[in-house]
Scaffold this motif. Structure first.
Motif, PDB file in Angstrom:
ATOM      1  N   SER A  76     -10.834  -1.744   3.212  1.00 44.44           N
ATOM      2  CA  SER A  76     -11.421  -3.037   3.548  1.00 44.44           C
ATOM      3  C   SER A  76     -12.944  -2.989   3.618  1.00 44.44           C
ATOM      4  O   SER A  76     -13.575  -3.959   4.028  1.00 44.44           O
TER       5      SER A  76
ATOM      6  N   ALA B  17      -6.191   1.592   5.409  1.00 43.86           N
ATOM      7  CA  ALA B  17      -6.392   0.140   5.352  1.00 43.86           C
ATOM      8  C   ALA B  17      -7.833  -0.204   5.710  1.00 43.86           C
ATOM      9  O   ALA B  17      -8.456  -1.072   5.081  1.00 43.86           O
ATOM     10  N   SER B  18      -8.367   0.498   6.688  1.00 42.15           N
ATOM     11  CA  SER B  18      -9.737   0.252   7.121  1.00 42.15           C
ATOM     12  C   SER B  18     -10.748   0.576   6.031  1.00 42.15           C
ATOM     13  O   SER B  18     -11.593  -0.248   5.690  1.00 42.15           O
TER      14      SER B  18
END
Length: 119
Positions: free
Chosen positions: A31, A27-28
């Motif tokens: 992003s 997810a990081s």
């Protein structure tokens, strides 16, 4: 650019936590955050080819898929050198994208503004 270190200290001893670590890391990096996974303690096992192939926590993608997706998205995997050596792992069998490093490498990353979360 924001930076995040995801320290993963678990492997088959706690498949839930090692899976969650890679879910958050994915997810990081997705992003746009510069993301490093630091495999240490039991987590060092995840750096050896074949070890993670049968880890699949219900409700999540298999860990091998999560690792591969992380690397493909541009994430970095560092493996704690003393942890790797202590477990007698073979550096000729490192997974794609993994690099064995000393603690100073992580300290420098954190000192340059990275946040850290541990699983």
């Amino acid at each position: 650019m924001s930076k995040l270190a995801v320290s993963i200290t678990n492997a088959k001893n706690n498949t839930d936590l090692c899976t969650l670590g890679f879910v958050v890391a994915n997810a990081s990096v997705a992003s746009g955050v510069e993301t490093v996974v630091f495999l240490n303690s039991e987590g060092a096992y995840l750096a050896e080819q074949g070890y993670a192939d049968d880890i699949h926590e219900e409700g999540f993608a298999p860990i091998k898929q999560l690792i591969d997706s992380f690397v493909e998205a541009g994430g970095t995997i560092w493996v704690c050198s003393p942890c790797f050596k202590k477990r007698g792992l073979d550096d000729g069998k490192l997974i794609e994208g993994a690099k064995i490093v000393g603690g100073a490498t992580l300290v420098e990353f954190l000192a340059n503004g990275a946040a850290c979360i541990t699983y």
